[in-house]
Design an enzyme around this catalytic site. Structure first.
Site, PDB file in Angstrom:
ATOM      1  N   ASP A 222      63.980  44.047  38.306  1.00  0.00           N
ATOM      2  CA  ASP A 222      62.513  44.038  38.286  1.00  0.00           C
ATOM      3  C   ASP A 222      61.888  45.118  39.171  1.00  0.00           C
ATOM      4  OD1 ASP A 222      62.442  41.744  36.587  1.00  0.00           O
ATOM      5  OD2 ASP A 222      63.094  40.584  38.308  1.00  0.00           O
TER       6      ASP A 222
ATOM      7  N   ARG B 105      71.184  47.374  36.109  1.00  0.00           N
ATOM      8  CA  ARG B 105      70.002  47.409  35.229  1.00  0.00           C
ATOM      9  C   ARG B 105      68.904  48.251  35.885  1.00  0.00           C
ATOM     10  NH1 ARG B 105      69.107  41.065  34.671  1.00  0.00           N
ATOM     11  NH2 ARG B 105      69.239  41.361  36.917  1.00  0.00           N
TER      12      ARG B 105
ATOM     13  N   SER C 276      66.537  30.882  33.911  1.00  0.00           N
ATOM     14  CA  SER C 276      66.118  30.758  32.499  1.00  0.00           C
ATOM     15  C   SER C 276      67.295  30.360  31.603  1.00  0.00           C
ATOM     16  CB  SER C 276      65.467  32.050  31.998  1.00  0.00           C
ATOM     17  OG  SER C 276      66.261  33.172  32.292  1.00  0.00           O
TER      18      SER C 276
ATOM     19  N   HIS D  56      62.038  34.600  39.921  1.00  0.00           N
ATOM     20  CA  HIS D  56      62.867  34.979  38.756  1.00  0.00           C
ATOM     21  C   HIS D  56      62.112  36.069  37.988  1.00  0.00           C
ATOM     22  CE1 HIS D  56      65.873  34.722  35.746  1.00  0.00           C
ATOM     23  NE2 HIS D  56      65.459  33.662  35.063  1.00  0.00           N
TER      24      HIS D  56
ATOM     25  N   HIS E 269      69.144  39.179  45.383  1.00  0.00           N
ATOM     26  CA  HIS E 269      69.677  38.488  44.206  1.00  0.00           C
ATOM     27  C   HIS E 269      70.590  37.350  44.650  1.00  0.00           C
ATOM     28  CE1 HIS E 269      71.549  37.805  40.298  1.00  0.00           C
ATOM     29  NE2 HIS E 269      70.454  38.355  39.806  1.00  0.00           N
TER      30      HIS E 269
END
Ligand code: AMX
Length: 435
Positions: free
Chosen positions: A373, A327, A241, A271, A318
């Site tokens: 995620d 995160r 992105s 993504h 990743h």
């Protein structure tokens, strides 16, 4: 000129001069060599652009202007009585390079509040779409509909001098950030709450206002949104992105064009769409096993089955990270602090124990650990935001902070049009002496 814009000019314009001088003196020095594997492997690890807002370390995770996520959770200003950083603060940090004061973030909240009005035609455009259009389709189209408001486009058309590009980009960036929460909430209420829309509340900060417009007014959900919007905002320059945003912007496409394109990249399952896929995959597992709390053995079996069907385990792996994503850890800590005894969250934590050894055993997965995620959906479900095909829109709202800060810097530094070289198999064969 408003205070933040002035501060940005003071910071960025000397960097642009420094960069030109650096290029003049060192432009011909070699910083890396590119292997055949990198040419075929999505250019991973090839340093080929400048992004000042954040830097990703494979082992340590993301640092925003040198600060890790745990440091930012401590140091960034918080809402009155709040525990999580205000996303206004991370935007300030990315844009200016210094930690903001309480007043700096209050000024930003007020500025975005003033800029937040979304013209009616944007809602009309959204209303014209079939309600079953994926929320990311609607989000991308909503941003494109907002392009009528682009100051960069208008000023370019009038013949703006190139030294003013950053200023027009700044205005578009600030307006876009101020307006995307309203578009996101409109899509949500249109799809899942029978078009019962909620107006923004000018007393609330940016993330709390998003929570409010979505229809979730508890303090805890607002805290979650502040954390969520902060940690999803940026992941250096090369992710799909951010890179799309930079690439499209390099043609001097205005921020609306660049960000809408970025959102189309975020909507891919490898993504940002991974956040909906994680929950979809867990729900399918629970249904197939007939239990909301599968054992680790059952999870093990289901993971192996997923892999044997030629699918990936969403939320794991990743392109850069080689350890658990900080995160993920920040969200796990949030869950441990606020939520007890939740079947879905416990399952997410059990999956964390089961998946990495299986992925490692495949021998080809470079990073067996969870990414951002793997955790986010379970938190949203806990607070009642159960419509998981909407989750990537929330990721997108947050990404506006990083993409816009990056784009203003791009224009201030005078970044040129991007044009990487491509090659052919034949040429590569000759180069490495293979027949
Ligand atoms: N499950 C199963 N297989 C995986 C895997 C996973 N989670 N992650 C990687 N692999 C496989 C790849 O598909 C590839 O297989 P192949 O050689 O047969 O094609 C092999 O392992 C090597 O891949 P890699 O170099 O380790 O990963 P990558 O850099 O090519 O891709 C990513 C990274 C994230 C796309 C990949 O790990 C993946 O598909 N993960 C699941 C989707 C996901 O969670 N995406 C979100 C990422 C974070 C984000 O952007 N929001």
């Amino acid at each position: 000129m408003e205070k933040l814009k002035e501060k940005f000019a003071e910071k960025a314009l000397p960097v642009a001069v420094e960069m030109k001088q650096f290029l003049k003196e060192h432009g011909d020095k070699v910083v890396s060599e590119v292997s055949v594997a990198q040419v075929f492997g999505g250019m991973k690890g090839v340093p080929s652009m400048i992004t000042e807002t954040s830097k990703l370390d494979p082992d340590e995770g993301i640092r925003f202007r040198g600060y890790s996520i745990p440091e930012l959770r401590e140091k960034l200003p918080k809402a009155l009585g709040g525990f999580e950083p205000l996303p206004e603060g991370i935007f300030y940090l990315m844009l200016i390079g210094d930690l903001p004061s309480e007043n700096d973030v209050l000024d930003l909240t007020a500025d975005w509040g003033r800029r937040a009005i979304v013209p009616k035609h944007v809602f009309n455009v959204l209303d014209a779409l079939p309600p079953h259009s994926h929320p990311m389709t609607q989000f991308s189209i909503g941003i494109m509909a907002l392009r009528t408001e682009s100051i960069f486009r208008e000023e370019y058309h009038k013949g703006m001098h190139k030294q003013d590009y950053w200023s027009a980009t700044y205005e578009d960036a600030m307006n876009l950030i101020a307006r995307v929460p309203r578009i996101a909430a409109y899509i949500y209420r249109r799809m899942y709450r029978a078009d019962d829309h909620i107006e923004p509340d000018p007393k609330l900060d940016w993330a709390a206002n998003l929570a409010h417009m979505l229809g979730f007014d508890s303090d805890e959900f607002k805290r979650l949104m502040r954390l969520y919007m902060t940690i999803h905002s940026d992941h250096e320059g090369g992710n799909v992105s951010a890179h799309t945003n930079h690439l499209v912007g390099s043609a001097l496409s205005d921020p609306y064009l660049s960000f809408s394109a970025a959102m189309n990249g975020l909507a891919g399952p490898l993504h940002g769409l991974a956040n909906q896929e994680v929950i979809r995959w867990i729900f399918a597992m629970q249904e197939e096993l007939g239990t909301p709390r599968p054992t680790k053995d059952q999870i093990n079996e289901y993971v192996n089955k997923t892999i044997s069907e030629g699918k990936v385990i969403p939320g794991y792996g990743h392109p850069v990270l080689r350890k658990t994503d900080p995160r993920y850890s920040a969200q796990k800590e949030f869950a441990e602090r606020y939520i007890q005894n939740d079947e879905l969250i416990d399952t997410v934590h059990n999956i964390y124990e089961v998946v990495p050894p299986i992925l490692k055993s495949l021998g080809k997965v470079k990073n067996p650990w969870p990414n951002v995620d793997a955790h986010s959906g379970a938190l949203l479900i806990n607070y009642g935001l159960t419509e998981y095909d909407f989750y990537t829109v929330l990721f997108g709202v947050s990404r506006a902070l990083g993409c816009m800060a990056q784009l203003v810097w791009d224009r201030a530094l005078g970044s040129p049009i991007e044009r990487p070289g491509s090659t052919t198999l034949e040429i590569l064969k000759k180069k490495v002496g293979a027949d």
